[in-house]
Design an enzyme around this catalytic site. Structure first.
Site, PDB file in Angstrom:
ATOM      1  N   GLY A 106       0.837  -1.190   0.000  1.00  0.00           N
ATOM      2  CA  GLY A 106       0.000   0.000   0.000  1.00  0.00           C
ATOM      3  C   GLY A 106       0.872   1.240   0.000  1.00  0.00           C
ATOM      4  O   GLY A 106       0.562   2.247   0.644  1.00  0.00           O
ATOM      5  N   ALA A 112       1.483   5.562   4.246  1.00  0.00           N
ATOM      6  CA  ALA A 112       2.847   5.230   3.847  1.00  0.00           C
ATOM      7  C   ALA A 112       3.666   6.490   3.605  1.00  0.00           C
ATOM      8  O   ALA A 112       4.808   6.618   4.072  1.00  0.00           O
ATOM      9  CB  ALA A 112       2.833   4.353   2.593  1.00  0.00           C
ATOM     10  N   LYS A 113       3.080   7.445   2.886  1.00  0.00           N
ATOM     11  CA  LYS A 113       3.829   8.649   2.514  1.00  0.00           C
ATOM     12  C   LYS A 113       4.028   9.595   3.695  1.00  0.00           C
ATOM     13  O   LYS A 113       5.071  10.239   3.809  1.00  0.00           O
ATOM     14  CB  LYS A 113       3.108   9.359   1.369  1.00  0.00           C
ATOM     15  CG  LYS A 113       3.203   8.602   0.038  1.00  0.00           C
ATOM     16  CD  LYS A 113       2.592   9.360  -1.113  1.00  0.00           C
ATOM     17  CE  LYS A 113       1.084   9.304  -1.097  1.00  0.00           C
ATOM     18  NZ  LYS A 113       0.487   9.858  -2.341  1.00  0.00           N
ATOM     19  N   GLY A 279       3.124   3.794  20.788  1.00  0.00           N
ATOM     20  CA  GLY A 279       4.493   4.198  20.510  1.00  0.00           C
ATOM     21  C   GLY A 279       4.797   5.623  20.921  1.00  0.00           C
ATOM     22  O   GLY A 279       5.926   6.083  20.770  1.00  0.00           O
ATOM     23  N   HIS A 338      -7.134   2.890  20.956  1.00  0.00           N
ATOM     24  CA  HIS A 338      -6.128   3.765  21.561  1.00  0.00           C
ATOM     25  C   HIS A 338      -6.337   3.937  23.065  1.00  0.00           C
ATOM     26  O   HIS A 338      -5.436   3.675  23.873  1.00  0.00           O
ATOM     27  CB  HIS A 338      -6.171   5.154  20.912  1.00  0.00           C
ATOM     28  CG  HIS A 338      -5.841   5.161  19.454  1.00  0.00           C
ATOM     29  ND1 HIS A 338      -5.021   4.226  18.873  1.00  0.00           N
ATOM     30  CD2 HIS A 338      -6.197   6.009  18.459  1.00  0.00           C
ATOM     31  CE1 HIS A 338      -4.900   4.491  17.584  1.00  0.00           C
ATOM     32  NE2 HIS A 338      -5.608   5.562  17.312  1.00  0.00           N
ATOM     33  N   LYS A 434     -13.942  14.844  17.805  1.00  0.00           N
ATOM     34  CA  LYS A 434     -13.426  15.673  16.718  1.00  0.00           C
ATOM     35  C   LYS A 434     -14.080  17.046  16.762  1.00  0.00           C
ATOM     36  O   LYS A 434     -15.154  17.211  17.335  1.00  0.00           O
ATOM     37  CB  LYS A 434     -13.686  15.010  15.361  1.00  0.00           C
ATOM     38  CG  LYS A 434     -12.841  13.778  15.074  1.00  0.00           C
ATOM     39  CD  LYS A 434     -13.130  13.232  13.692  1.00  0.00           C
ATOM     40  CE  LYS A 434     -12.158  12.124  13.317  1.00  0.00           C
ATOM     41  NZ  LYS A 434     -10.778  12.634  13.131  1.00  0.00           N
ATOM     42  N   ARG A 473       0.544  14.489  29.826  1.00  0.00           N
ATOM     43  CA  ARG A 473       0.115  15.014  28.538  1.00  0.00           C
ATOM     44  C   ARG A 473       0.861  14.275  27.428  1.00  0.00           C
ATOM     45  O   ARG A 473       2.065  14.423  27.256  1.00  0.00           O
ATOM     46  CB  ARG A 473       0.366  16.506  28.442  1.00  0.00           C
ATOM     47  CG  ARG A 473      -0.315  17.136  27.211  1.00  0.00           C
ATOM     48  CD  ARG A 473       0.217  18.503  26.898  1.00  0.00           C
ATOM     49  NE  ARG A 473       0.028  19.409  28.013  1.00  0.00           N
ATOM     50  CZ  ARG A 473       0.928  20.345  28.347  1.00  0.00           C
ATOM     51  NH1 ARG A 473       2.036  20.461  27.694  1.00  0.00           N
ATOM     52  NH2 ARG A 473       0.680  21.148  29.364  1.00  0.00           N
TER      53      ARG A 473
END
Length: 593
Positions: A106, A112-113, A279, A338, A434, A473
């Site tokens: 992909g 990816a980019k 991460g 998450h 959001k 935070r």
């Protein structure tokens, strides 16, 4: 073939042999040349040490996979008197005799980019990838190697603190990149990819070849692509690892189907289910903060903690990407993975060791101790348009990619409970949304009132405003601070709440922290699965939310509307008040981002 050999040799600058990066949780240190020389004994390439948790099958095949667990070999990764390989129960890769191929399936997509290629380049720049390292892009788009390199080049940049030879490093990295076009469900496409990889690997002259696949593709082709990679592109001389990006299904049934599909081609120890939030620097620091500081661990229980809040907010909407988001909603997209993962890591019992399986065992215990989320303990919201500064901020339904009349929530808050001795009765409030007033992700730990407080009369009737609060935070401007009560200097006795504040940028003199994908990609190379999700962990997580999600969809529960750029629906305040809690992120203790 001479051209291919040129790609495999002469890539590492002479100085690379004199530098190794020491990695311990969130700190990296460089060894002096004489230290590295004494530890490694390698003149023309950096020796990389990395170990992974071994299953019984892996132990029997460690030698054929080019891995050595010999205790006599010095470790490059060390911190003080702590050997990180021993601490994390990691296996050692012999990169003097092994090459590494990273395949991004992909490769033409946004993830990816924007994330994967920049992360790989950052690792390469820091000298954390082996000398014989190559990147392969695989996607349906037709591209030549040169065109693929042009696409990648536009995404690469060096950190402000790492500008030395940036252009030279970029050019060297791009020469290691190749592209192969194909269909995700086509065996011949993967055979061609395997042919190209084998040709480059053979020209490197290494005894073994390790291969790593990142599935940056829509979930409907996960199984087909994983099967193609495993069945036609697995290495015969080293290890093969496959990274699967969320979403991991929409509910328990679809997640189980995905798990069975992957298991038909791969062993569990080969599958790395990535949640990039694990991460983050402050998330990896959670266990360090708790288990290496005596001041915190004794307080980490119902005796002292009144509630825990895990908050995620974005100050922008879907912005033309509502088509994907509408299939999942904020509950599946953020809270079920998450925030729930952060909760499990925060609330787990002390593990037997820092080994991946010991940590993940404790996380699973937390999830299995929790009761499923109830609709009565849940608030759903959806942002609407709003006039601001002479312009109209669009609502969710104004996004042309969103189906008309969609009931998909863009905001959700829920209360969860852990039924064990440590956390019985403590509400864990999770909130995500959001198009809110600020961009923020944090953990807030609100402690209980001081019993028999001698200064109670100085705080007035609102004791909640004077309780201690620990704030972690996660983003932006990473920080850890503790709110404490203090005497205001001067004559008389006046109290105020102040902060013991650790700001990462100022404390560690780092203008930029490593991106989460850098850490997680390096962990896959090293075989470190501490921050990746195990199958039974995923199963337990879905069991907590699947009944609620099905009830919301079957009853067509309408979300409460809230204005774009506001603090969210009013119902979230009622939910917190139900458990005698105030949302800490709405207090004026810091400026909004």
């Amino acid at each position: 073939m001479h051209q291919l050999r040129g790609l495999c040799h002469g890539r590492i600058p002479k100085g690379a042999a004199h530098m190794a990066v020491v990695r311990h949780h969130h700190s990296r240190f460089r060894l002096a040349p004489q230290q590295l020389s004494a530890s490694v004994g390698c003149e023309d390439a950096t020796r990389f040490s990395a170990r992974s948790s071994l299953t019984a099958d892996q132990q029997t095949s460690a030698l054929t996979n080019g891995n050595s667990a010999s205790p006599s070999t010095p470790s490059v990764f060390s911190f003080g008197n702590l050997n990180v390989e021993e601490a994390y129960d990691l296996e050692r890769n012999d990169w003097d005799a092994t090459s590494l191929s990273v395949v991004v399936v992909g490769a033409s997509g946004d993830l990816a980019k924007k994330k994967i290629f920049p992360a790989l380049f950052a690792l390469y720049y820091e000298g954390l990838l082996p000398p014989e390292f190559h990147v392969y892009g695989f996607a349906r788009s037709k591209m030549t190697d040169a065109e693929f390199r042009d696409v990648i080049a536009s995404t690469l940049s060096c950190r402000v603190s790492a500008r030395e030879k940036c252009q030279e490093k970029q050019e060297d990295f791009l020469r290691r990149c190749f592209y192969s076009a194909g269909q995700y469900d086509n065996a011949d496409s993967f055979r061609e990819l395997n042919r190209r990889m084998s040709e480059v690997e053979a020209s490197c002259g290494k005894q073994r070849a390790n291969r790593m696949f990142f599935l940056s593709i829509p979930p409907n082709v996960f199984i087909a692509a994983a099967g193609g990679a495993a069945d036609y592109c697995s290495t015969r001389t080293g290890w093969t690892r496959v990274i699967v990006e969320k979403p991991f299904g929409r509910d328990s049934a679809s997640s189980a189907a995905l798990g069975r599909g992957l298991a038909a081609h791969l062993r569990e120890d080969q599958i790395y289910r990535i949640d990039h939030y694990l991460g983050k620097e402050l998330i990896e620091n959670l266990t360090v903060l708790r288990f290496s500081n005596l001041v915190f661990e004794p307080l980490w229980s119902r005796q002292y903690i009144r509630n825990v809040q895990i908050v995620f907010s974005e100050n922008f909407g879907t912005e033309g990407r509502g088509g994907y988001f509408d299939q999942y909603g904020i509950m599946r997209d953020v809270i079920q993975n998450h925030l729930l993962q952060i909760l499990a890591l925060f609330a787990m019992e002390p593990p037997v060791s820092l080994a991946a399986e010991d940590i993940r065992n404790e996380k699973v215990k937390v999830l299995r101790s929790m009761r499923p989320v109830q609709l009565d303990d849940t608030v759903l919201g959806q942002y609407r348009s709003r006039q601001h500064g002479g312009r109209t901020l669009p609502g969710y339904l104004d996004d042309k990619t969103v189906p008309p009349g969609s009931l998909t929530p863009t905001f959700a808050a829920c209360a969860m409970f852990i039924n064990n001795a440590r956390w019985d009765g403590v509400p864990f409030l999770l909130k995500a949304g959001k198009a809110l007033h600020t961009r923020r992700a944090e953990i807030r730990v609100q402690f209980r009132h001081v019993p028999g407080n001698l200064y109670k009369h100085k705080f007035g009737p609102d004791l909640d405003s004077a309780t201690n609060e620990l704030v972690i935070r996660i983003q932006p401007k990473e920080a850890i601070y503790l709110k404490v009560n203090n005497k205001v200097p001067g004559l008389g006795l006046r109290l105020d709440t102040t902060r013991l504040d650790l700001q990462y940028q100022s404390a560690f003199s780092q203008k930029e922290l490593p991106d989460a994908y850098e850490r997680l990609l390096l962990d896959v190379v090293n075989g470190d699965k501490r921050l990746f999700i195990r199958y039974d962990e995923l199963e337990a997580a879905w069991e907590l939310f699947t009944p609620l999600l099905h009830e919301i969809e079957s009853r067509k529960v309408a979300p409460e509307l809230y204005p774009y750029g506001s603090r969210g629906p009013v119902g979230a305040h009622y939910l917190a008040a139900k458990y005698n809690v105030r949302w800490g992120d709405l207090a004026n203790d810091e400026p909004d981002e």
